[in-house]
Design a protein around this motif. Structure first.
Motif, mmCIF file in Angstrom:
data_model
loop_
_atom_site.group_PDB
_atom_site.id
_atom_site.type_symbol
_atom_site.label_atom_id
_atom_site.label_comp_id
_atom_site.label_asym_id
_atom_site.label_seq_id
_atom_site.Cartn_x
_atom_site.Cartn_y
_atom_site.Cartn_z
ATOM 1 N N VAL A 141 4.670 -3.552 -10.276
ATOM 2 C CA VAL A 141 4.798 -3.704 -8.825
ATOM 3 C C VAL A 141 5.782 -4.832 -8.519
ATOM 4 O O VAL A 141 5.672 -5.923 -9.083
ATOM 5 N N PRO A 142 6.777 -4.611 -7.648
ATOM 6 C CA PRO A 142 7.716 -5.681 -7.286
ATOM 7 C C PRO A 142 6.993 -6.879 -6.679
ATOM 8 O O PRO A 142 5.908 -6.736 -6.091
ATOM 9 N N ALA A 143 7.606 -8.055 -6.802
ATOM 10 C CA ALA A 143 6.971 -9.291 -6.334
ATOM 11 C C ALA A 143 6.607 -9.251 -4.849
ATOM 12 O O ALA A 143 5.482 -9.641 -4.488
ATOM 13 N N PRO A 144 7.496 -8.809 -3.938
ATOM 14 C CA PRO A 144 7.096 -8.769 -2.521
ATOM 15 C C PRO A 144 5.903 -7.851 -2.270
ATOM 16 O O PRO A 144 4.992 -8.191 -1.504
ATOM 17 N N ALA A 145 5.899 -6.677 -2.928
ATOM 18 C CA ALA A 145 4.767 -5.761 -2.775
ATOM 19 C C ALA A 145 3.494 -6.376 -3.352
ATOM 20 O O ALA A 145 2.405 -6.218 -2.787
ATOM 21 N N GLY A 146 3.621 -7.081 -4.479
ATOM 22 C CA GLY A 146 2.460 -7.757 -5.055
ATOM 23 C C GLY A 146 1.887 -8.803 -4.117
ATOM 24 O O GLY A 146 0.667 -8.939 -3.980
ATOM 25 N N ALA A 147 2.769 -9.543 -3.444
ATOM 26 C CA ALA A 147 2.301 -10.544 -2.483
ATOM 27 C C ALA A 147 1.571 -9.892 -1.323
ATOM 28 O O ALA A 147 0.533 -10.382 -0.862
ATOM 29 N N MET A 148 2.109 -8.761 -0.831
ATOM 30 C CA MET A 148 1.444 -8.056 0.269
ATOM 31 C C MET A 148 0.084 -7.525 -0.168
ATOM 32 O O MET A 148 -0.881 -7.541 0.610
ATOM 33 N N LEU A 149 -0.016 -7.070 -1.405
ATOM 34 C CA LEU A 149 -1.314 -6.639 -1.923
ATOM 35 C C LEU A 149 -2.279 -7.816 -2.027
ATOM 36 O O LEU A 149 -3.466 -7.695 -1.711
ATOM 37 N N ALA A 150 -1.771 -8.962 -2.460
ATOM 38 C CA ALA A 150 -2.623 -10.141 -2.626
ATOM 39 C C ALA A 150 -3.219 -10.597 -1.299
ATOM 40 O O ALA A 150 -4.309 -11.193 -1.262
ATOM 41 N N LEU A 151 -2.518 -10.320 -0.189
ATOM 42 C CA LEU A 151 -3.009 -10.724 1.129
ATOM 43 C C LEU A 151 -4.164 -9.862 1.632
ATOM 44 O O LEU A 151 -4.754 -10.173 2.670
ATOM 45 N N PHE A 152 -4.497 -8.807 0.921
ATOM 46 C CA PHE A 152 -5.483 -7.841 1.398
ATOM 47 C C PHE A 152 -6.818 -8.481 1.820
ATOM 48 O O PHE A 152 -7.327 -8.178 2.906
ATOM 49 N N PRO A 153 -7.418 -9.369 1.019
ATOM 50 C CA PRO A 153 -8.678 -9.987 1.478
ATOM 51 C C PRO A 153 -8.509 -10.782 2.768
ATOM 52 O O PRO A 153 -9.430 -10.826 3.599
ATOM 53 N N VAL A 154 -7.342 -11.404 2.947
ATOM 54 C CA VAL A 154 -7.097 -12.193 4.154
ATOM 55 C C VAL A 154 -6.960 -11.282 5.372
ATOM 56 O O VAL A 154 -7.557 -11.527 6.424
ATOM 57 N N ALA A 221 -4.538 -4.645 11.057
ATOM 58 C CA ALA A 221 -5.085 -3.328 10.729
ATOM 59 C C ALA A 221 -4.026 -2.475 10.036
ATOM 60 O O ALA A 221 -4.332 -1.717 9.103
ATOM 61 N N PHE A 222 -2.774 -2.615 10.484
ATOM 62 C CA PHE A 222 -1.684 -1.885 9.831
ATOM 63 C C PHE A 222 -1.542 -2.321 8.376
ATOM 64 O O PHE A 222 -1.337 -1.493 7.485
ATOM 65 N N HIS A 223 -1.633 -3.614 8.122
ATOM 66 C CA HIS A 223 -1.507 -4.114 6.746
ATOM 67 C C HIS A 223 -2.614 -3.557 5.868
ATOM 68 O O HIS A 223 -2.369 -3.166 4.716
ATOM 69 N N VAL A 224 -3.827 -3.500 6.393
ATOM 70 C CA VAL A 224 -4.942 -2.950 5.620
ATOM 71 C C VAL A 224 -4.682 -1.485 5.279
ATOM 72 O O VAL A 224 -4.838 -1.050 4.129
ATOM 73 N N GLY A 225 -4.262 -0.706 6.281
ATOM 74 C CA GLY A 225 -3.971 0.705 6.033
ATOM 75 C C GLY A 225 -2.815 0.884 5.067
ATOM 76 O O GLY A 225 -2.858 1.760 4.190
ATOM 77 N N ALA A 226 -1.770 0.066 5.216
ATOM 78 C CA ALA A 226 -0.624 0.164 4.321
ATOM 79 C C ALA A 226 -1.009 -0.181 2.887
ATOM 80 O O ALA A 226 -0.488 0.405 1.929
ATOM 81 N N THR A 227 -1.935 -1.117 2.726
ATOM 82 C CA THR A 227 -2.400 -1.476 1.378
ATOM 83 C C THR A 227 -3.108 -0.311 0.720
ATOM 84 O O THR A 227 -2.858 0.011 -0.444
ATOM 85 N N PHE A 228 -4.009 0.339 1.471
ATOM 86 C CA PHE A 228 -4.701 1.513 0.929
ATOM 87 C C PHE A 228 -3.698 2.601 0.552
ATOM 88 O O PHE A 228 -3.799 3.223 -0.507
ATOM 89 N N LEU A 229 -2.706 2.827 1.414
ATOM 90 C CA LEU A 229 -1.706 3.861 1.144
ATOM 91 C C LEU A 229 -0.884 3.519 -0.090
ATOM 92 O O LEU A 229 -0.638 4.375 -0.951
ATOM 93 N N TYR A 230 -0.465 2.254 -0.208
ATOM 94 C CA TYR A 230 0.371 1.848 -1.340
ATOM 95 C C TYR A 230 -0.397 1.969 -2.651
ATOM 96 O O TYR A 230 0.139 2.470 -3.652
ATOM 97 N N VAL A 231 -1.650 1.541 -2.654
ATOM 98 C CA VAL A 231 -2.455 1.642 -3.877
ATOM 99 C C VAL A 231 -2.659 3.104 -4.251
ATOM 100 O O VAL A 231 -2.610 3.480 -5.432
ATOM 101 N N SER A 232 -2.874 3.957 -3.240
ATOM 102 C CA SER A 232 -3.043 5.392 -3.506
ATOM 103 C C SER A 232 -1.782 5.976 -4.133
ATOM 104 O O SER A 232 -1.851 6.772 -5.078
#
Length: 249
Positions: A141-154, A221-232
């Motif tokens: 996973v690229p670094a920016p995408a990894g950072a966005m994933l890491a923000l998921f709990p926040v 809410a968009f970030h949460v949905g985008a995280t689920f989509l990206y992981v899928s």
């Protein structure tokens, strides 16, 4: 001939060629300011600034290509900025958010996330100089995408869905998973390698307009949905690679 090259190198530099580096430094400022807000426990601003840093990270590369302003200096500056914005800043953010009281194990999880980002960037820098490497995909996973994933709990908390600070073990586990994804050996497709037919371009633009609208009105809410989509999509991509690599019986 050598003298002419030296004159071109030592001569005046067109100001427009500095624009991508200025954008990179703006992104770096966002990452550093995110760290400041993290220390002040203003997690909404800290997370928002990291999202801005990710947007600017994509913008500087686009500008460098369009302006024909790519340079080794710009590449190194971008990599150093990425480590601060997408390695150090997210690690400190999730640590301050929900890992400070996790018996020291939270700090280890944050360290793991930051170190994995550093390793990911180092591997990318080496691969970028390898002419035989496939430039149409990334390894891990690229670094920016990894950072966005890491923000998921926040962003789960900021969106009002659930507060995982009551279960810090889940936040630590998520940080470990994201770190492992960044240093994984699987291939992920880069955006610049994706193609769309001219007939479907208008639909892509309409979808982009909807996405931008959601980001501006319901960003968490968009970030949460985008995280689920990206992981899928990651899971689907890995399964597809394994299926394609399996020889027919």
């Amino acid at each position: 001939m050598a003298r002419n090259k030296r004159l071109r190198r030592d001569g005046p530099l067109p100001l427009i060629l500095l624009v991508p580096n200025v954008v990179t430094m703006l992104g770096l400022c966002f990452g550093l300011t995110s760290i400041r807000f993290t220390f002040e426990n203003q997690f909404q601003f800290a997370a928002g600034l990291l999202i801005l840093a990710a947007l600017f990270d994509g913008l500087d590369g686009l500008l460098a290509r369009r302006l024909n302003a790519s340079s080794p200096f710009g590449a190194e500056l971008d990599s150093l900025s990425d480590f601060v914005c997408f390695g150090v800043a997210p690690a400190l953010l999730i640590y301050n958010f929900g890992l400070r009281d996790f018996a020291g194990l939270g700090w280890l999880a944050a360290l793991f996330l930051a170190i994995c980002c550093c390793l990911r960037l180092a591997r990318f820098n080496v691969a970028a100089k390898d002419e035989s490497d496939d430039k149409g995909s990334f390894t891990g996973v690229p670094a920016p995408a990894g950072a966005m994933l890491a923000l998921f709990p926040v962003t789960l908390h900021l969106s009002g869905l659930v507060d995982l600070r009551e279960v810090p073990a889940l936040i630590a586990l998520w940080a470990l998973i994201v770190g492992a994804l960044m240093i994984g050996r699987f291939k992920t497709i880069s955006l610049k390698a994706m193609r769309v037919s001219r007939d479907n371009a208008v639909y892509v633009l309409l979808a982009a307009a909807v996405v931008i609208g959601l980001m501006l009105t319901r960003i968490w809410a968009f970030h949460v949905g985008a995280t689920f989509l990206y992981v899928s999509l990651l899971i689907w991509g890995v399964l597809k690679q394994r299926r394609d690599a399996t020889p027919p019986t």
